[in-house]
Design a protein around this motif. Structure first.
Motif, PDB file in Angstrom:
ATOM      1  N   MET B   1    -108.120 -17.796  20.805  1.00 14.98           N
ATOM      2  CA  MET B   1    -106.712 -18.057  20.480  1.00 14.98           C
ATOM      3  C   MET B   1    -106.107 -18.992  21.535  1.00 14.98           C
ATOM      4  O   MET B   1    -106.269 -18.783  22.725  1.00 14.98           O
ATOM      5  N   VAL B   2    -105.426 -20.020  21.049  1.00 11.20           N
ATOM      6  CA  VAL B   2    -104.836 -21.004  21.970  1.00 11.20           C
ATOM      7  C   VAL B   2    -103.381 -20.625  22.282  1.00 11.20           C
ATOM      8  O   VAL B   2    -102.611 -20.298  21.390  1.00 11.20           O
ATOM      9  N   ILE B   3    -103.073 -20.636  23.563  1.00 10.67           N
ATOM     10  CA  ILE B   3    -101.678 -20.438  23.980  1.00 10.67           C
ATOM     11  C   ILE B   3    -101.182 -21.767  24.530  1.00 10.67           C
ATOM     12  O   ILE B   3    -101.721 -22.285  25.514  1.00 10.67           O
ATOM     13  N   LYS B   4    -100.187 -22.295  23.879  1.00  5.95           N
ATOM     14  CA  LYS B   4     -99.609 -23.564  24.326  1.00  5.95           C
ATOM     15  C   LYS B   4     -98.649 -23.291  25.481  1.00  5.95           C
ATOM     16  O   LYS B   4     -97.732 -22.476  25.349  1.00  5.95           O
ATOM     17  N   ILE B   5     -98.901 -23.932  26.584  1.00 10.52           N
ATOM     18  CA  ILE B   5     -98.035 -23.710  27.755  1.00 10.52           C
ATOM     19  C   ILE B   5     -96.859 -24.683  27.694  1.00 10.52           C
ATOM     20  O   ILE B   5     -97.032 -25.902  27.779  1.00 10.52           O
ATOM     21  N   ILE B   6     -95.669 -24.103  27.524  1.00  5.63           N
ATOM     22  CA  ILE B   6     -94.468 -24.934  27.503  1.00  5.63           C
ATOM     23  C   ILE B   6     -93.524 -24.418  28.597  1.00  5.63           C
ATOM     24  O   ILE B   6     -93.132 -23.244  28.596  1.00  5.63           O
ATOM     25  N   LEU B   7     -93.233 -25.300  29.553  1.00  7.83           N
ATOM     26  CA  LEU B   7     -92.381 -24.899  30.670  1.00  7.83           C
ATOM     27  C   LEU B   7     -91.164 -25.815  30.754  1.00  7.83           C
ATOM     28  O   LEU B   7     -91.218 -26.965  30.308  1.00  7.83           O
ATOM     29  N   CYS B  20     -92.762 -18.412  31.929  1.00  8.95           N
ATOM     30  CA  CYS B  20     -94.050 -17.844  32.344  1.00  8.95           C
ATOM     31  C   CYS B  20     -94.213 -16.396  31.885  1.00  8.95           C
ATOM     32  O   CYS B  20     -95.307 -15.972  31.510  1.00  8.95           O
ATOM     33  N   LEU B  21     -93.106 -15.631  31.920  1.00  5.57           N
ATOM     34  CA  LEU B  21     -93.198 -14.228  31.486  1.00  5.57           C
ATOM     35  C   LEU B  21     -93.599 -14.159  30.013  1.00  5.57           C
ATOM     36  O   LEU B  21     -94.372 -13.284  29.603  1.00  5.57           O
ATOM     37  N   ASP B  22     -93.081 -15.089  29.227  1.00 11.70           N
ATOM     38  CA  ASP B  22     -93.452 -15.135  27.811  1.00 11.70           C
ATOM     39  C   ASP B  22     -94.943 -15.456  27.660  1.00 11.70           C
ATOM     40  O   ASP B  22     -95.653 -14.808  26.879  1.00 11.70           O
ATOM     41  N   ILE B  23     -95.420 -16.421  28.435  1.00 16.61           N
ATOM     42  CA  ILE B  23     -96.847 -16.797  28.365  1.00 16.61           C
ATOM     43  C   ILE B  23     -97.729 -15.622  28.824  1.00 16.61           C
ATOM     44  O   ILE B  23     -98.732 -15.302  28.191  1.00 16.61           O
ATOM     45  N   ILE B  24     -97.309 -14.974  29.911  1.00 15.64           N
ATOM     46  CA  ILE B  24     -98.087 -13.833  30.437  1.00 15.64           C
ATOM     47  C   ILE B  24     -98.153 -12.712  29.397  1.00 15.64           C
ATOM     48  O   ILE B  24     -99.192 -12.085  29.202  1.00 15.64           O
ATOM     49  N   HIS B  25     -97.031 -12.489  28.707  1.00 11.79           N
ATOM     50  CA  HIS B  25     -96.993 -11.462  27.665  1.00 11.79           C
ATOM     51  C   HIS B  25     -98.037 -11.762  26.569  1.00 11.79           C
ATOM     52  O   HIS B  25     -98.760 -10.871  26.114  1.00 11.79           O
ATOM     53  N   ARG B  26     -98.106 -13.057  26.230  1.00 13.88           N
ATOM     54  CA  ARG B  26     -99.081 -13.449  25.196  1.00 13.88           C
ATOM     55  C   ARG B  26    -100.515 -13.332  25.720  1.00 13.88           C
ATOM     56  O   ARG B  26    -101.427 -12.920  24.999  1.00 13.88           O
ATOM     57  N   ILE B  27    -100.716 -13.674  26.976  1.00 14.32           N
ATOM     58  CA  ILE B  27    -102.053 -13.516  27.582  1.00 14.32           C
ATOM     59  C   ILE B  27    -102.456 -12.035  27.580  1.00 14.32           C
ATOM     60  O   ILE B  27    -103.580 -11.679  27.213  1.00 14.32           O
ATOM     61  N   GLU B  28    -101.511 -11.170  27.962  1.00 17.14           N
ATOM     62  CA  GLU B  28    -101.810  -9.729  28.015  1.00 17.14           C
ATOM     63  C   GLU B  28    -102.153  -9.177  26.634  1.00 17.14           C
ATOM     64  O   GLU B  28    -103.043  -8.333  26.495  1.00 17.14           O
ATOM     65  N   ASN B  29    -101.435  -9.656  25.599  1.00 23.51           N
ATOM     66  CA  ASN B  29    -101.723  -9.208  24.231  1.00 23.51           C
ATOM     67  C   ASN B  29    -103.143  -9.557  23.819  1.00 23.51           C
ATOM     68  O   ASN B  29    -103.864  -8.728  23.246  1.00 23.51           O
ATOM     69  N   LEU B  30    -103.543 -10.797  24.131  1.00 25.00           N
ATOM     70  CA  LEU B  30    -104.896 -11.221  23.769  1.00 25.00           C
ATOM     71  C   LEU B  30    -105.938 -10.458  24.591  1.00 25.00           C
ATOM     72  O   LEU B  30    -106.998 -10.084  24.099  1.00 25.00           O
ATOM     73  N   ILE B  37    -109.370 -16.546  25.385  1.00 26.34           N
ATOM     74  CA  ILE B  37    -108.074 -17.210  25.542  1.00 26.34           C
ATOM     75  C   ILE B  37    -108.284 -18.671  25.928  1.00 26.34           C
ATOM     76  O   ILE B  37    -109.098 -18.976  26.805  1.00 26.34           O
ATOM     77  N   ALA B  38    -107.542 -19.558  25.268  1.00 27.00           N
ATOM     78  CA  ALA B  38    -107.525 -20.965  25.687  1.00 27.00           C
ATOM     79  C   ALA B  38    -106.087 -21.303  26.071  1.00 27.00           C
ATOM     80  O   ALA B  38    -105.163 -21.102  25.281  1.00 27.00           O
ATOM     81  N   LEU B  39    -105.909 -21.733  27.297  1.00 27.04           N
ATOM     82  CA  LEU B  39    -104.563 -22.077  27.769  1.00 27.04           C
ATOM     83  C   LEU B  39    -104.401 -23.589  27.730  1.00 27.04           C
ATOM     84  O   LEU B  39    -105.110 -24.317  28.423  1.00 27.04           O
ATOM     85  N   ASP B  40    -103.474 -24.026  26.912  1.00 34.57           N
ATOM     86  CA  ASP B  40    -103.302 -25.467  26.683  1.00 34.57           C
ATOM     87  C   ASP B  40    -102.150 -26.005  27.538  1.00 34.57           C
ATOM     88  O   ASP B  40    -100.980 -25.814  27.230  1.00 34.57           O
ATOM     89  N   PHE B  41    -102.519 -26.689  28.624  1.00 30.17           N
ATOM     90  CA  PHE B  41    -101.523 -27.257  29.541  1.00 30.17           C
ATOM     91  C   PHE B  41    -101.215 -28.718  29.213  1.00 30.17           C
ATOM     92  O   PHE B  41    -100.538 -29.396  29.984  1.00 30.17           O
ATOM     93  N   SER B  42    -101.728 -29.202  28.087  1.00 36.56           N
ATOM     94  CA  SER B  42    -101.671 -30.646  27.836  1.00 36.56           C
ATOM     95  C   SER B  42    -100.252 -31.219  27.873  1.00 36.56           C
ATOM     96  O   SER B  42    -100.059 -32.362  28.246  1.00 36.56           O
ATOM     97  N   GLU B  43     -99.254 -30.410  27.483  1.00 33.89           N
ATOM     98  CA  GLU B  43     -97.900 -30.969  27.429  1.00 33.89           C
ATOM     99  C   GLU B  43     -97.036 -30.607  28.637  1.00 33.89           C
ATOM    100  O   GLU B  43     -95.834 -30.866  28.634  1.00 33.89           O
TER     101      GLU B  43
END
Lengths: 105, 281
Positions: B1-7, B20-30, B37-43
């Motif tokens: 599952m890809v998590i798009k990192i938007i900051l 970051c708390l939102d991203i961490i929540h999604r990481i913890e769920n997965l 987990i795939a963390l997409d920092f491209s943007e």
């Protein structure tokens, strides 16, 4: 008598209460009663660590501690903690520098 | 599952932390579902040290747990280089010119030794005017983690921004959090930021030990009053921010929370030598 180089146990800076506690656990088991603590290479000690040090020293009545070569920075932190003790009404009888310091605080 | 990192693209740490708390929540769920987990920092075009620390801390905490974590690099070359330089996410022993990279440690590590090492590598990067200020803050904050948090994983980093004239320090733990420690010890509060306020005012769980409780109080005085700096404390759903010449700001993270505590400090480079001792009395 035994002379301990504090930097060998702590490095040049003393940051955490736990490291003071583990130091006292070690010296509790030493056969020597008189312990000279050489602070020569210690350039920083935190307020919390001075507090922990003075409390544990007070409890370990079987040993006599002599602190030597305290840098100005380390002396300042001891002075601050003693000043706080004074305002809190705390007196540690085994703090050898207590009287002199309390007079000048 | 890809998590798009938007900051956030702003300099506001709270906006970054909320993201970051939102991203961490999604990481913890997965992670709980044992999904890769795939963390997409491209943007990502801008990242603050506090964000790197929060995300790096979580990723390092769950590594080697039978799930794969992949990274899609930022397309922005500056961000890509910065993350590489600071050793994101797993930490590095290589030192930068203006920063101490991310360093992770566990409860079984010798924290005093870790912080000594960190300080020695930072010493020549920090303007001399700070004197023992940085040592004092690192000491009180890391000691708090050891004494109160029941942590299993902690992360620390620091960065000096010579052109902007400030230094950022971040310390993160995955412990109980300040509100939870207070709840467990019967100390009343209604909102999590109130628990943080009480801790900052010297309320301590080490009952009967009246010489305790100075650490956070003195940290606040030194950061805000001596250094004209900012202090952010984030713990569970609460955040408390101290800035120079203003009242503290309180935040409540409604949708997410931090498992543990993050303390993030920004200190301006002083124009004269600092003396912390009057602030400790």
């Amino acid at each position: 008598m035994i002379r301990l180089d504090m930097s060998k146990h702590f490095g040049s800076k003393i940051f955490t209460r736990n490291t003071i506690s583990s130091f006292f656990k070690e010296i509790k088991d030493l056969k020597e009663n008189k312990i000279v603590l050489d602070f020569k290479k210690i350039d920083f000690i935190s307020r919390s660590c001075v507090d922990e040090y003075l409390k544990l020293k007070e409890k370990l009545k079987s040993k006599v501690f002599i602190e030597e070569n305290l840098s100005e920075e380390v002396q300042s932190m001891f002075k601050i903690v003693r000043h706080q003790y004074k305002s809190l009404g705390l007196i540690y009888l085994r703090d050898s520098l207590r009287d002199e310091d309390y007079l000048t605080a | 599952m890809v998590i798009k990192i938007i900051l956030s693209e702003s300099d506001d740490p709270i906006k970054h932390i909320e993201g970051c708390l939102d991203i961490i929540h999604r990481i913890e769920n997965l992670y709980e579902k044992k999904e890769n987990i795939a963390l997409d920092f491209s943007e990502v075009s801008w990242i603050l040290p506090c964000s790197a620390l929060l995300l790096g801390g979580k990723i390092d905490e769950i590594k080697n747990q039978n799930i794969k974590i992949n990274f899609i690099s930022p397309t922005n070359e500056k961000v890509k280089k910065y993350l590489l330089d600071i050793g994101f996410p797993f930490g590095t022993q290589e030192l930068g010119k203006t920063y101490h990279p991310i360093n992770h440690f566990g409860s079984k590590d010798n924290v005093n030794e870790k912080v000594n090492k960190l300080f020695h590598t930072m010493e020549d990067k920090i303007p001399k005017q700070f004197g023992v200020t940085i040592q004092y803050l690192l000491a009180e904050l890391t000691d708090n983690i050891e004494q109160h948090s029941h942590f299993t994983h902690s992360s620390i980093m620091a960065q000096f921004f010579p052109h902007k004239n400030y230094i950022d320090i971040g310390i993160l733990d995955n412990g109980l959090s300040i509100p939870k420690v207070f709840e467990d010890n019967g100390i009343p509060f209604s909102e999590d930021f109130e628990a943080i306020e009480k801790a900052m005012a010297g309320v301590t769980t080490k009952k009967g030990d009246i010489s305790r409780g100075f650490g956070l109080q003195s940290t606040k005085k030194i950061v805000r009053d001596l250094c004209d700096g900012e202090l952010h404390i984030i713990s569970r759903h609460g955040a408390l921010i101290f800035e120079p010449n203003s009242f503290s700001k309180k935040y409540k993270f409604i949708n997410n929370s931090l498992k543990g505590t993050l303390i993030y400090i920004r200190l301006k480079t002083p124009s004269k030598d600092l003396n912390i001792y009057p602030y400790l009395e």
